[in-house]
Design a protein around this motif. Structure first.
Motif, short mmCIF file in Angstrom:
data_model
loop_
_atom_site.label_atom_id
_atom_site.label_comp_id
_atom_site.label_asym_id
_atom_site.label_seq_id
_atom_site.Cartn_x
_atom_site.Cartn_y
_atom_site.Cartn_z
N PHE A 84 -39.65 -41.34 -8.98
CA PHE A 84 -39.42 -40.79 -10.32
C PHE A 84 -38.21 -39.87 -10.24
N LEU A 85 -37.13 -40.25 -10.92
CA LEU A 85 -35.89 -39.47 -10.87
C LEU A 85 -36.06 -38.20 -11.70
N LEU A 86 -35.93 -37.05 -11.08
CA LEU A 86 -36.08 -35.80 -11.83
C LEU A 86 -34.74 -35.29 -12.32
N ARG A 87 -33.79 -35.11 -11.39
CA ARG A 87 -32.46 -34.68 -11.84
C ARG A 87 -31.40 -35.01 -10.80
N GLU A 88 -30.24 -35.24 -11.34
CA GLU A 88 -29.10 -35.55 -10.50
C GLU A 88 -28.55 -34.25 -9.93
N LEU A 89 -28.39 -34.18 -8.63
CA LEU A 89 -27.89 -32.95 -8.01
C LEU A 89 -26.37 -33.01 -7.86
N ASN A 90 -25.87 -34.20 -7.55
CA ASN A 90 -24.44 -34.33 -7.33
C ASN A 90 -23.98 -35.76 -7.61
N PRO A 91 -23.16 -35.95 -8.66
CA PRO A 91 -22.70 -37.30 -9.01
C PRO A 91 -21.84 -37.92 -7.90
N GLU A 92 -21.01 -37.09 -7.26
CA GLU A 92 -20.11 -37.60 -6.22
C GLU A 92 -20.88 -38.25 -5.08
N THR A 93 -21.88 -37.51 -4.58
CA THR A 93 -22.60 -38.00 -3.40
C THR A 93 -23.89 -38.74 -3.78
N LYS A 94 -24.12 -38.90 -5.09
CA LYS A 94 -25.31 -39.62 -5.59
C LYS A 94 -26.61 -39.05 -5.03
N LEU A 95 -26.67 -37.73 -5.03
CA LEU A 95 -27.88 -37.04 -4.58
C LEU A 95 -28.80 -36.78 -5.76
N TRP A 96 -30.08 -37.06 -5.60
CA TRP A 96 -31.06 -36.86 -6.68
C TRP A 96 -32.31 -36.17 -6.17
N ASP A 97 -32.85 -35.30 -7.01
CA ASP A 97 -34.20 -34.77 -6.81
C ASP A 97 -35.17 -35.79 -7.39
N VAL A 98 -36.17 -36.19 -6.62
CA VAL A 98 -37.12 -37.19 -7.10
C VAL A 98 -38.54 -36.81 -6.70
N LEU A 99 -39.51 -37.47 -7.33
CA LEU A 99 -40.89 -37.44 -6.85
C LEU A 99 -41.20 -38.82 -6.31
N VAL A 100 -41.95 -38.85 -5.21
CA VAL A 100 -42.34 -40.16 -4.66
C VAL A 100 -43.86 -40.27 -4.61
N ASP A 101 -44.33 -41.52 -4.77
CA ASP A 101 -45.76 -41.76 -4.78
C ASP A 101 -46.02 -43.14 -4.17
#
Length: 351
Positions: A84-101
């Motif tokens: 579940f994508l929560l928020r994009e941390l950095n567009p350049e490096t495609k880093l995302w905060d997510v939840l996993v299940d």
């Protein structure tokens, strides 16, 4: 100590949780609460037009939900993992905060593969909470291609209480018709009841609109786990109020018109940016404002909201706005009259 968590508990029969939206947006039911007269009326949402005069203002949250729920497979084992994508941390490096299940299987260094052709890969680079992870997406194309790919693979993030599969109509119905700025993982649900036709009729009547943005995060649904409400911490959500919006709202306020917050998210963002003389300031940043009784509201004098679940922060806010005893009475009536609750449910207008 004032209000406690237990003050916001009530019996909500399971069958009142709305699995599907009403057939037409503006045909949902509308309960109208008048705080001054302490009256409760039962209407249809489209009757809302009867309660507004020319130059009253409705404040809308124009955030747009992105398809935040992805399903991937873990390398080697092929286990199916919900991301579940929560928020994009950095567009350049495609880093995302997510939840996993399920989370227990997902460790730093694991790779997850998405899509039939496994054309999108992500690597787990950090643990943030028990279910939270930071992912780096490995994708060679341009940023806009990457976002297109996420859209393609992602599903409309219907709330967990809806047990059925996502259907094609959800993509349209779990979005307000005025959604513009992408960034929410949950819809500002009060706004789901506005149809194009109803907005047009309000406009013709002379009602003004102002738009603000609050990108709804999952924190909105986080359960309150402390009896003493002053100890509950809200997650931060990103919000924006433009100069245009402050002009429209402050003018209406100065002229003693109705300023109606369409939804708890709008109310939160308005209350997050109040000047010392009770006018609205421009805003760009993060808010973790938590509103519970007793609370003096500064900007809006009217609100539209859905029917909320027991012990939720949303129920606390509207209790602060309508008065706790009056809200209790209204909710008892809502259960008795079988109003539909939660995301796809019916609406309430509090005057």
């Amino acid at each position: 100590m004032g209000m406690k968590l237990s003050h916001f508990n009530f019996e909500l029969p399971k069958e009142l949780l709305a699995e599907y939206p009403s057939e037409h947006r503006d045909e949902a039911r509308l309960m109208v609460l008048n705080r001054k007269d302490q009256t409760i009326e039962h209407k249809k949402f489209k009757d809302i037009i009867d309660y507004f005069d020319p130059e009253d203002v409705m404040v809308l949250n124009n955030t747009k939900v992105f398809p935040a729920r992805l399903y991937g497979n873990k390398e080697k084992t092929g286990a199916r993992i919900e991301v579940f994508l929560l928020r994009e941390l950095n567009p350049e490096t495609k880093l995302w905060d997510v939840l996993v299940d399920p989370a227990r299987k997902i460790r730093i260094g694991n790779k997850l593969y998405f899509g039939e052709d496994e054309s999108l890969v992500a690597e787990v680079i950090d643990n943030t909470t028990s279910r939270g992870r930071t992912l780096r997406f490995l994708y060679d194309g341009s940023y806009s291609d990457f976002r297109k790919k996420l859209k393609e693979l992602g599903q409309t993030p219907l709330p967990k209480y809806i047990k059925r599969d996502v259907e094609p109509e959800d993509e349209e119905r779990y979005q307000t018709i005025y959604a513009k700025n992408e960034g929410a993982v949950a819809a500002p649900t009060a706004g789901l009841h506005f149809s194009k036709h109803l907005l047009k009729r309000l406009e013709i009547k002379g009602v003004d609109f102002a738009e603000v943005t609050l990108h709804v995060g999952l924190g909105t649904f986080s359960p309150v786990e402390v009896e003493d409400l002053s100890k509950h911490k809200m997650d931060s959500e990103e919000a924006f109020i433009t100069k245009d919006a402050t002009d429209v709202i402050n003018k209406a306020k100065a002229e003693k018109r109705k300023v109606c917050a369409v939804g708890t998210t709008v109310m939160r963002v308005l209350e997050s940016s109040v000047s010392s003389n009770q006018t609205l300031n421009e805003f760009s940043g993060w808010t973790n404002k938590f509103i519970f009784p007793p609370y003096d509201f500064n900007i809006a004098n009217c609100m539209i909201t859905n029917f909320h679940t027991p012990k939720s922060t949303l129920l606390m806010m509207i209790s602060a706005f309508a008065g706790h005893d009056f809200m209790k009475k209204a909710y008892e009536e809502a259960v008795k009259e079988k109003y539909r609750f939660y995301t796809y449910g019916d609406a309430m207008l509090i005057l």
